[in-house]
Design an enzyme around this catalytic site. Sequence first.
Site, PDB file in Angstrom:
ATOM      1  N   HIS A 268       0.809  -1.276   0.094  1.00 52.39           N
ATOM      2  CA  HIS A 268       0.115   0.040  -0.007  1.00 52.39           C
ATOM      3  C   HIS A 268       0.958   1.072   0.076  1.00 52.39           C
ATOM      4  O   HIS A 268       1.730   1.298  -0.905  1.00 52.39           O
ATOM      5  CB  HIS A 268      -1.026  -0.196   1.395  1.00 52.39           C
ATOM      6  CG  HIS A 268      -2.051   0.854   1.349  1.00 52.39           C
ATOM      7  ND1 HIS A 268      -2.530   1.510   0.176  1.00 52.39           N
ATOM      8  CD2 HIS A 268      -2.790   1.173   2.578  1.00 52.39           C
ATOM      9  CE1 HIS A 268      -3.470   2.211   0.648  1.00 52.39           C
ATOM     10  NE2 HIS A 268      -3.961   2.091   2.041  1.00 52.39           N
ATOM     11  N   HIS A 307      -2.210  -2.177  -9.737  1.00 52.73           N
ATOM     12  CA  HIS A 307      -3.410  -1.707  -8.832  1.00 52.73           C
ATOM     13  C   HIS A 307      -4.681  -2.394  -8.904  1.00 52.73           C
ATOM     14  O   HIS A 307      -4.811  -2.976  -9.839  1.00 52.73           O
ATOM     15  CB  HIS A 307      -3.741  -0.176  -9.124  1.00 52.73           C
ATOM     16  CG  HIS A 307      -4.303   0.631  -8.275  1.00 52.73           C
ATOM     17  ND1 HIS A 307      -5.424   0.628  -7.779  1.00 52.73           N
ATOM     18  CD2 HIS A 307      -3.785   1.455  -7.238  1.00 52.73           C
ATOM     19  CE1 HIS A 307      -5.907   1.355  -6.969  1.00 52.73           C
ATOM     20  NE2 HIS A 307      -4.546   1.915  -6.468  1.00 52.73           N
ATOM     21  N   ASP A 363       2.719   5.657  -6.315  1.00 52.47           N
ATOM     22  CA  ASP A 363       4.199   5.434  -5.770  1.00 52.47           C
ATOM     23  C   ASP A 363       5.133   5.581  -6.626  1.00 52.47           C
ATOM     24  O   ASP A 363       6.371   5.494  -6.098  1.00 52.47           O
ATOM     25  CB  ASP A 363       3.978   4.290  -4.740  1.00 52.47           C
ATOM     26  CG  ASP A 363       2.882   4.605  -3.899  1.00 52.47           C
ATOM     27  OD1 ASP A 363       2.955   5.592  -3.101  1.00 52.47           O
ATOM     28  OD2 ASP A 363       2.306   3.600  -3.303  1.00 52.47           O
TER      29      ASP A 363
END
Length: 425
Positions: A268, A307, A363
């Site tokens: 995450h 994702h 990210d």
Amino acid sequence: MQREALSILDQRTHATYEIPIHNGTIRAMDLRQIATGHDDFGLMTYDPAFMNTASCQSSITFIDGEKGILRYRGYPIEQLAEKCTFLEVAYLILFGELPTEPQLKDWVAEITHHTMLHETTKKFLEGFRYDAHPMGMLASTVAALSTVYPESRHVLDHNVRALQIKRLIGKMPTIAAYTYRHSLGYPYVYPNNDLSYTENFLNMLWKMVEPKYPANPFLARALDILFILHADHEQNCSANAMRAVGSSQADPFLSIAAACAALSGPLHGGANEEVLKMLDVIGSKDNVSAYVGKVKAGEFKLMGFGHRIYKNYDPRARIVKWAADKVFEVTGRNPKLDIALELERIALEDEYFIKRKLYPNVDFYSGIIYQAMGFKPEMFTVLFAIPRTVGWLAQWQEMLCDAEQKIARPRQVYTGPAARDVVLT
Ligand code: CMC
């Protein structure tokens, strides 16, 4: 008119059932009536990791993963990032509409006046080891605030909730900055109420002996944009933790600590730190191909890729990539960008990634910016947690005000031994 219903024939009993469909979903509880007899509990759904289960109705954030769309309260993320400040977007996420000018003025003033930490909390932070991970310090310290504000447990009181929301949004940057200063052994810098949200954060991070720390306005704005991009993302792992813990009516400081814990994991929010470590391991553009080969062989994952919801490009990653260029104009180019770009190029042409619809997520590039701005990789997830606090609080408040919600308590399919007697040998 076409009936919005599902007809089910139970092959075990030959009974038929009609299950209504609302918003493209059926209610799992409607399946309970499907039973083989009086002693049968009734049908349940089995959905590890919530792959196809909506746990709530929400009006906060909309994602279309196939099209790569992200909207807060209906507004496209691209427009919010271009035209708004983080605190404006925080107001939107929490209250449903963008603030008017007077509303924004009051909101900014209220958040600004909740940035101080109690001195005992500062002492609490001093107790951590010099090499404590900032995410562990953040989660523990925000949990400790529960002891400073015991009235926060009255979660069904609207006014109590409103105050804790302001406290949390105001204090998260202060805790975050203190974790950073602590790890360097630097004295803590108190908040400066004359500064904007991100300028004040940069001031608490970087100020040394100068009387005033002038934050670079481009870097402050870039951070503000990054905060907007990270503010909410509907029912992700940490939002789900916030809702689940909050559903027991735990106070918001403890619930946010749980959400921070969920965010810290490498799958995450912890992924941004892992991306930088991965780029360090790869070392140069020439090694990218071999590294991707190992990913395809299943040795490890490509961090910052993939994702659960986005099966197209993550729209946040596109804006982060754009922001990276702006930041590098001030800080100089982070050489890791070349490795990241090569990694993206090779991966996006590769059958393994195409077939699985794996694209860079938020990210992938954010860490490269944060590093160029002077942050250590251990701080990256903390930088994610500050703005996400807004989303967690909005999700928490929505859950508490939703008459359909109760304490979160999933079912299980028991696969252990049948009843047996203890026989001592
Ligand atoms: N690298 C290589 N293969 C991958 C990756 C990756 N990053 N992500 C997924 N896969 C493969 C996975 O092995 C599986 O392959 P197969 O079908 O052969 O078994 C397939 O793609 C489907 O993956 P999954 O694990 O079923 O997907 P998921 O929805 O459960 O996981 C994820 C989503 C984000 C946890 C995963 O893609 C991942 O671990 N990515 C790396 C960590 C990361 O970047 N996380 C940040 C997410 S975005 C920020 C946030 O909101 O948290």
